[in-house]
Design a protein around this motif. Structure first.
Motif, PDB file in Angstrom:
ATOM      1  N   THR A 137       0.858  -1.188   0.000  1.00 33.71           N
ATOM      2  CA  THR A 137       0.000   0.000   0.000  1.00 33.71           C
ATOM      3  C   THR A 137       0.895   1.239   0.000  1.00 33.71           C
ATOM      4  N   GLY A 138       0.265   2.413   0.089  1.00 31.93           N
ATOM      5  CA  GLY A 138       1.032   3.650   0.071  1.00 31.93           C
ATOM      6  C   GLY A 138       1.275   4.233   1.449  1.00 31.93           C
ATOM      7  N   GLY A 139       1.000   3.467   2.520  1.00 32.69           N
ATOM      8  CA  GLY A 139       1.181   3.994   3.870  1.00 32.69           C
ATOM      9  C   GLY A 139       1.232   2.879   4.899  1.00 32.69           C
ATOM     10  N   TRP A 140       1.434   3.265   6.159  1.00 34.07           N
ATOM     11  CA  TRP A 140       1.400   2.282   7.244  1.00 34.07           C
ATOM     12  C   TRP A 140       0.089   1.497   7.212  1.00 34.07           C
ATOM     13  N   VAL A 141       0.166   0.228   7.581  1.00 33.74           N
ATOM     14  CA  VAL A 141      -1.044  -0.580   7.723  1.00 33.74           C
ATOM     15  C   VAL A 141      -1.163  -0.971   9.202  1.00 33.74           C
ATOM     16  N   ASP A 142      -1.818  -0.095   9.972  1.00 35.87           N
ATOM     17  CA  ASP A 142      -2.079  -0.369  11.394  1.00 35.87           C
ATOM     18  C   ASP A 142      -3.431  -1.036  11.597  1.00 35.87           C
ATOM     19  N   LYS A 191      -4.920   6.582   3.221  1.00 37.18           N
ATOM     20  CA  LYS A 191      -6.303   7.056   3.131  1.00 37.18           C
ATOM     21  C   LYS A 191      -7.221   6.122   2.345  1.00 37.18           C
ATOM     22  N   ALA A 192      -6.715   4.936   2.003  1.00 40.82           N
ATOM     23  CA  ALA A 192      -7.513   4.011   1.195  1.00 40.82           C
ATOM     24  C   ALA A 192      -7.962   2.820   2.036  1.00 40.82           C
ATOM     25  N   PHE A 193      -9.123   2.273   1.642  1.00 43.82           N
ATOM     26  CA  PHE A 193      -9.663   1.051   2.234  1.00 43.82           C
ATOM     27  C   PHE A 193      -9.633  -0.015   1.156  1.00 43.82           C
ATOM     28  N   TYR A 194      -9.039  -1.172   1.480  1.00 44.81           N
ATOM     29  CA  TYR A 194      -8.758  -2.203   0.486  1.00 44.81           C
ATOM     30  C   TYR A 194      -9.598  -3.467   0.696  1.00 44.81           C
ATOM     31  N   ALA A 195      -9.938  -4.106  -0.411  1.00 41.34           N
ATOM     32  CA  ALA A 195     -10.494  -5.460  -0.416  1.00 41.34           C
ATOM     33  C   ALA A 195      -9.606  -6.296  -1.317  1.00 41.34           C
ATOM     34  N   ILE A 196      -9.019  -7.371  -0.759  1.00 44.73           N
ATOM     35  CA  ILE A 196      -8.165  -8.234  -1.567  1.00 44.73           C
ATOM     36  C   ILE A 196      -8.630  -9.683  -1.400  1.00 44.73           C
ATOM     37  N   ASP A 197      -8.331 -10.495  -2.387  1.00 43.73           N
ATOM     38  CA  ASP A 197      -8.751 -11.887  -2.297  1.00 43.73           C
ATOM     39  C   ASP A 197      -7.698 -12.716  -1.569  1.00 43.73           C
ATOM     40  N   SER A 198      -7.978 -13.994  -1.362  1.00 44.50           N
ATOM     41  CA  SER A 198      -7.089 -14.837  -0.569  1.00 44.50           C
ATOM     42  C   SER A 198      -5.771 -15.147  -1.266  1.00 44.50           C
ATOM     43  N   ASN A 199      -5.643 -14.731  -2.543  1.00 42.97           N
ATOM     44  CA  ASN A 199      -4.378 -14.870  -3.265  1.00 42.97           C
ATOM     45  C   ASN A 199      -3.569 -13.587  -3.275  1.00 42.97           C
ATOM     46  N   GLY A 200      -4.085 -12.549  -2.585  1.00 39.71           N
ATOM     47  CA  GLY A 200      -3.353 -11.286  -2.497  1.00 39.71           C
ATOM     48  C   GLY A 200      -3.613 -10.330  -3.636  1.00 39.71           C
ATOM     49  N   LYS A 253     -10.728  -0.872  -4.097  1.00 44.50           N
ATOM     50  CA  LYS A 253     -10.353  -0.016  -2.982  1.00 44.50           C
ATOM     51  C   LYS A 253     -11.200   1.244  -3.013  1.00 44.50           C
ATOM     52  N   MET A 254     -11.372   1.837  -1.857  1.00 49.53           N
ATOM     53  CA  MET A 254     -12.147   3.068  -1.730  1.00 49.53           C
ATOM     54  C   MET A 254     -11.275   4.132  -1.068  1.00 49.53           C
ATOM     55  N   GLU A 255     -11.225   5.300  -1.674  1.00 49.43           N
ATOM     56  CA  GLU A 255     -10.476   6.417  -1.100  1.00 49.43           C
ATOM     57  C   GLU A 255     -11.344   7.149  -0.081  1.00 49.43           C
ATOM     58  N   THR A 256     -10.739   7.509   1.065  1.00 53.13           N
ATOM     59  CA  THR A 256     -11.417   8.352   2.047  1.00 53.13           C
ATOM     60  C   THR A 256     -10.644   9.657   2.176  1.00 53.13           C
ATOM     61  N   TYR A 268     -18.116  -2.293   7.452  1.00 55.69           N
ATOM     62  CA  TYR A 268     -18.087  -0.984   8.103  1.00 55.69           C
ATOM     63  C   TYR A 268     -16.649  -0.585   8.412  1.00 55.69           C
ATOM     64  N   ILE A 269     -16.344   0.706   8.210  1.00 51.47           N
ATOM     65  CA  ILE A 269     -14.997   1.203   8.497  1.00 51.47           C
ATOM     66  C   ILE A 269     -15.053   2.692   8.843  1.00 51.47           C
ATOM     67  N   GLY A 270     -14.235   3.103   9.796  1.00 55.23           N
ATOM     68  CA  GLY A 270     -14.112   4.510  10.157  1.00 55.23           C
ATOM     69  C   GLY A 270     -12.795   5.075   9.666  1.00 55.23           C
ATOM     70  N   SER A 271     -12.739   6.414   9.538  1.00 54.99           N
ATOM     71  CA  SER A 271     -11.564   7.087   8.996  1.00 54.99           C
ATOM     72  C   SER A 271     -11.243   8.343   9.812  1.00 54.99           C
ATOM     73  N   HIS A 272     -10.024   8.834   9.652  1.00 57.39           N
ATOM     74  CA  HIS A 272      -9.646  10.112  10.257  1.00 57.39           C
ATOM     75  C   HIS A 272     -10.399  11.279   9.626  1.00 57.39           C
TER      76      HIS A 272
END
Length: 366
Positions: free
Chosen positions: A112-117, A135-144, A149-152, A169-173
């Protein structure tokens, strides 16, 4: 005389067994040499997976011995989650998201383009969801492979959750809480007045509980409308959990609260600093750690059942096995097993991420 000694030995063994099984007793601890501020995940064979500030995913046996370590390239704040095939998933501050086999070998990594906490959520079909500081929310399959993805409008370190109907459901800064279909379409967004850094909990009736840095705990209907809000006044990262009666538990600054499903306060406890989420046991005991290094066990009225001074701030949430063992790490470079009275409560969301595998998905309870 022989009978006397035999009886005495049996009594000593019985007393020793009772003491060993007393709730709140430290069973073992292992030195891990790093901060443990993420929650552990438990595999079906009992293996305990923990992540750390020194870039490692460790596999630990039920006796506290290390089985193997897997190294990323930076600190790990993301709690691991276990897929249906035993694969362990987690994110790292090296900007990658990892899939690791139960033997400790890398299956794949996704950049990704940032930390993944953000801790991952795993859908029933194997899709993995997580957020990033890019700032992105990702959906990936079991093969990676990325599915979408959705930008917030801000970094995402909150962890996603998945409802019984598959809504994600997901929250953002960016101060918004998002509801998405499994294929990434926006259903609705609820706006608070502060960043959302903690993770949600979901009740069996579909109510979603979220906290915000604006100092409120919100109860939302599945359509995104607000049922109520409870002013906590705090900004900590503790995520809500639920007992079998729907009572909500959350730590905020110097207080731990229990809140009724109608949004009124049930009880509170104020004697420490709290960042970690609680875990609710099947007998109703609520367990949580503190910044001062104490592990507390209370009932729903916050009447103390027992406590254990362990040393080292506990910012992670306890993980509870089916036989009642409580696993928790701390900033004292220790990971510990403590005897508890029972397994997890039969509620929709009894602990951080909802279950021992940390999948972040509602599982039907009986």
């Amino acid at each position: 005389m022989k009978k006397y000694f035999a009886l005495s030995a049996m009594l000593l063994i019985s007393i020793s067994t009772l003491v060993a099984e007393e709730p709140g007793k430290l069973i073992w601890e292992t030195s891990v040499g790093y901060y443990c501020d993420a929650s552990a995940a438990l595999a079906e064979d009992g293996t305990i997976y923990i992540t750390s500030s020194n870039s490692k995913l460790d596999a630990i046996s039920t006796t506290g011995t290390k089985k193997w370590s897997f190294n990323s390239m930076s600190d790990i704040k993301s709690s691991p989650a276990i897929g249906s095939d035993g694969t362990i998933y987690f994110g790292s501050r090296d900007r990658h998201f990892y899939a690791v086999t139960p033997e400790g070998k890398e299956k794949w990594h996704f950049r990704t383009g940032g930390w993944v906490d953000s801790s991952p959520a795993i859908a029933a079909d194997g899709t993995i969801f997580f957020g990033s500081w890019d700032k992105a929310f990702y959906a990936i399959d079991s093969n990676g492979k990325q599915k979408w993805k959705m930008e917030t409008g801000g970094p995402i370190d909150s962890s996603p959750v998945i409802s019984a109907d598959g809504t994600v459901y997901i929250g953002s800064h960016d101060q918004k809480f998002y509801a998405l279909t499994p294929d990434g379409k926006l259903k609705w967004a609820f706006e608070t007045k502060g960043p959302i850094v903690a993770s949600p909990a979901i009740a069996m009736d579909g109510t979603i509980y979220i906290s915000s840095v604006d100092g409120n705990l919100y109860a939302l209907n599945p359509d995104g409308s607000m049922k109520w809000k409870f002013h906590t006044g705090g900004t900590r990262t503790s995520s809500p959990v639920l007992d079998k009666d729907g009572i909500i538990y959350i730590g905020v600054n110097n207080f731990y609260y229990s809140i009724k499903p109608d949004g009124t306060k049930n009880a509170d406890f104020g004697n420490d600093d709290f960042d970690g989420s609680a875990a609710v046991m099947d007998n109703g005991v609520v367990v949580f750690g503190s910044q001062q290094g104490t592990l507390y066990a209370f009932n729903s009225q916050f009447e103390i059942q027992w406590y254990l001074a362990l040393g080292g701030a506990m910012t992670c949430s306890p993980t509870i096995s089916s036989n009642g063992m409580i696993y928790v790490g701390s900033n004292a470079f220790k990971f510990r097993a403590i005897k508890g009275p029972s397994g997890l409560a039969k509620s929709s969301w009894p602990c951080f991420r909802g279950n021992n595998k940390q999948t972040g998905r509602v599982v039907e309870t009986k």
